[in-house]
Enzyme design. Structure first.
Site, PDB file in Angstrom:
ATOM      1  N   CYS A  43       0.837  -1.203   0.000  1.00  0.00           N
ATOM      2  CA  CYS A  43       0.000   0.000   0.000  1.00  0.00           C
ATOM      3  C   CYS A  43       0.874   1.256   0.000  1.00  0.00           C
ATOM      4  O   CYS A  43       1.528   1.549  -0.988  1.00  0.00           O
ATOM      5  CB  CYS A  43      -0.974  -0.042   1.176  1.00  0.00           C
ATOM      6  SG  CYS A  43      -2.369   1.092   0.992  1.00  0.00           S
ATOM      7  N   HIS A  84      -3.646  -5.281   0.682  1.00  0.00           N
ATOM      8  CA  HIS A  84      -3.089  -5.747   1.958  1.00  0.00           C
ATOM      9  C   HIS A  84      -3.091  -7.274   2.028  1.00  0.00           C
ATOM     10  O   HIS A  84      -4.124  -7.887   2.327  1.00  0.00           O
ATOM     11  CB  HIS A  84      -3.891  -5.166   3.125  1.00  0.00           C
ATOM     12  CG  HIS A  84      -3.691  -3.701   3.310  1.00  0.00           C
ATOM     13  ND1 HIS A  84      -2.674  -3.175   4.073  1.00  0.00           N
ATOM     14  CD2 HIS A  84      -4.361  -2.636   2.791  1.00  0.00           C
ATOM     15  CE1 HIS A  84      -2.733  -1.852   4.037  1.00  0.00           C
ATOM     16  NE2 HIS A  84      -3.746  -1.501   3.259  1.00  0.00           N
ATOM     17  N   GLU A  86      -1.796  -9.032   4.287  1.00  0.00           N
ATOM     18  CA  GLU A  86      -1.768  -9.474   5.679  1.00  0.00           C
ATOM     19  C   GLU A  86      -3.140  -9.706   6.277  1.00  0.00           C
ATOM     20  O   GLU A  86      -3.251 -10.384   7.307  1.00  0.00           O
ATOM     21  CB  GLU A  86      -0.987  -8.464   6.544  1.00  0.00           C
ATOM     22  CG  GLU A  86      -1.635  -7.108   6.713  1.00  0.00           C
ATOM     23  CD  GLU A  86      -1.284  -6.107   5.618  1.00  0.00           C
ATOM     24  OE1 GLU A  86      -1.362  -4.900   5.898  1.00  0.00           O
ATOM     25  OE2 GLU A  86      -0.953  -6.529   4.491  1.00  0.00           O
TER      26      GLU A  86
END
Length: 536
Positions: A96, A186, A188
């Site tokens: 990002c 993202h 994660e």
């Protein structure tokens, strides 16, 4: 020694030789990156993006991950990437904002997006890259989680465009020759279906890290560290019966044997029958010395008249230390004058983060934890905190590997201050007794329905407001109880559990029928963030 700040864990070479450095640019998801990397069996640590060059160099990373963040690269004084990151010759992954900052650093163009992307998105795989080859949810597509206002519109020289969306022309960019990669989404967060696969590909195949961060290796490392730190000295452990302190007890017992004495403090702020249950569990499963101290009157007196959550936590922390100091003196007198020099605690990484006392030192204080920000400055003991850099699910894995019973490991977390932070406002014995009974009913119904195992944490909260109710033909003006249940893996983020309405109804009816002092029950539908899991 400074008891409030985390020191970097020095691991044995075998487990820490391959490691990833995460530079945090302020994303709410930054801690999740560390979790996912560790899930891949690779040790990592996270530091603020502006740590000095020498620390970046000395860390010895085999790869670097640049987190997301709330800033725009166009803003004055926006965070910039230290040149040292690209001088080490190791792979770099920008996520990002990290991707945008990397693109600008190498001459790419970043523009404000007309359409901001927040939430689920599907990206098209348009090109090939070592990072993405063979990883997709469907034919040349990935389901991901976006959260950005700016976007890279022109990739820097040497970077190939690997993926895009209709509103984001460069969702993935890659320079396979230098091993630099950028993801606009993202990986994660769990909403990115192949996020773990992408991070695993980066740390294992691109950074060439071995998967040595395993429960067995962590236990061996911790035992070696504990033996070195403690030597032949005596240790006192404040035992709560929860997962964290139980795992600490098992680790310490394995490392130093009978040099450990556990003190279980009955604060008067425990759940129903919890004191007896804890003593029974440890008597049956652990070969450690456990002393039970009845300190209900002491804690309730100290808390009398106090309604501020931070003040309550600090009072509870100080009172715990007073009890431990007392216990240490008594134990010393009964054991030929052996002085207890160490106090062990079950502090874990989320405690440190939420208390804003981590090595970053830049987070806003959300709440103090009694075993982090709630400790007095003149602490007479040296702290032993073997779980301080571990997440909750890592702690559970350690417990299982250490042979602790599943019933103990799978218990829902219970805060150190106990019901003191589940009773909003002033704490009294009356309020504690009401809450204990309501919480016991909630837990009983969750277990009967099979929902206890489906939730990560559930509890009742006492609200110091009264509500009008009707019982028979009479008016009841009584207290309000809130129910809270959440689903989470790492306790850094959580969503409220979607309990069946009939289950909530059963719990509500039982509480109001069986506890005369309660006239209304509510269910908390807040997720974290923006709410925290505990109310105080």
């Amino acid at each position: 020694m400074d008891t409030l700040f985390m020191t970097t864990v020095t691991a044995t070479p075998a487990i820490k030789e391959d490691r990833i450095l995460i530079l945090d640019f302020g994303s709410q998801y930054s801690q999740l990156i560390a979790r996912r990397v560790r899930d891949s069996g690779v040790f990592c640590e996270m530091f603020p993006y502006d740590i000095d060059t020498q620390r970046i160099t000395d860390f010895g990373a085999k790869g670097i991950i640049l987190s997301g963040g709330p800033e725009s690269v166009h803003a004055e004084n926006s965070p910039r990437i230290n040149d040292a990151v690209f001088e080490l010759g190791v792979p770099v992954l920008g996520i990002c904002y990290g991707m945008q900052a990397m693109a600008e650093r190498f001459g790419g163009k970043v523009h404000a997006s007309d359409i901001h992307e927040f939430g689920a998105a599907t990206i098209n795989i348009d090109g090939k890259s070592t990072l993405t080859n063979g990883i997709e949810d469907a034919a040349a597509k990935l389901n991901v989680w976006m959260s950005h206002g700016d976007k890279v519109v022109d990739a820097p020289q040497g970077f190939d465009i690997v993926a895009s969306t209709p509103s984001c022309p460069i969702a993935i960019m890659a320079d396979d020759s230098r091993h630099y990669y950028g993801l606009q989404f993202h990986p994660e967060v769990t909403h990115t279906a192949q996020g773990q696969a992408l991070l695993g590909r980066f740390v294992h195949e691109i950074c060439d890290c071995a998967g040595s961060w395993t429960p067995d290796n962590i236990i061996d490392m911790r035992i070696e560290q504990l033996k070195k730190q403690i030597g032949d000295k005596q240790v006192l452990l404040g035992l709560s019966g929860g997962v964290d302190s139980s795992v600490v007890a098992a680790l310490l017992h394995k490392a130093i044997g009978d040099q450990l004495t556990c003190v279980f403090v009955d604060t008067g702020l425990l759940r129903l029958h919890e004191g007896d249950q804890v003593m029974q569990i440890f008597a049956e499963n652990m070969g450690v010395k456990v002393i039970r101290v009845d300190a209900e009157e002491l804690f309730l007196t100290a808390l009398a008249g106090e309604s501020d959550p931070e003040a309550k936590r600090k009072i509870i922390g100080k009172t715990f230390i007073d009890v431990f100091a007392n216990s240490a003196r008594e134990i010393s007198e009964q054991s030929d004058g052996k002085v207890i020099e160490f106090l062990a605690q079950g502090t874990i990484y989320p405690d440190v983060i939420e208390s804003a006392k981590s090595h970053q030192g830049k987070a806003h204080v959300i709440k103090s934890h009694h075993n982090v920000g709630g400790l007095p400055d003149d602490l007479a003991f040296e702290l032993v905190e073997p779980l301080r850099d571990l997440f909750k699910d890592e702690v559970r894995k350690l417990g299982i590997t250490l042979g602790l019973p599943a019933k103990m490991i799978n218990r829902h977390p219970f805060p150190g201050p106990g019901l003191g932070v589940r009773i909003l406002g002033e704490v009294t014995k009356e309020f504690a007794d009401i809450l204990r009974s309501a919480d016991a009913i909630f837990m009983e119904e969750l277990e009967k329905s099979g929902w206890y195992e489906k939730t990560a944490q559930a509890f009742a909260v006492f609200q110091p407001i009264k509500s009008v109710g009707v019982v028979g033909d009479g008016r009841r003006y009584a207290w309000v109880i809130a129910l809270r249940a959440v689903e989470t893996v790492d306790f850094m983020t959580a969503r409220f559990a979607h309990l069946p309405y009939d289950l909530i109804e059963t719990v509500s009816n039982r509480i109001m029928n069986e506890i005369a002092e309660v006239s209304r029950v509510t269910y908390d539908v807040s997720s974290k963030p923006p709410a925290t899991i505990e109310w105080e």
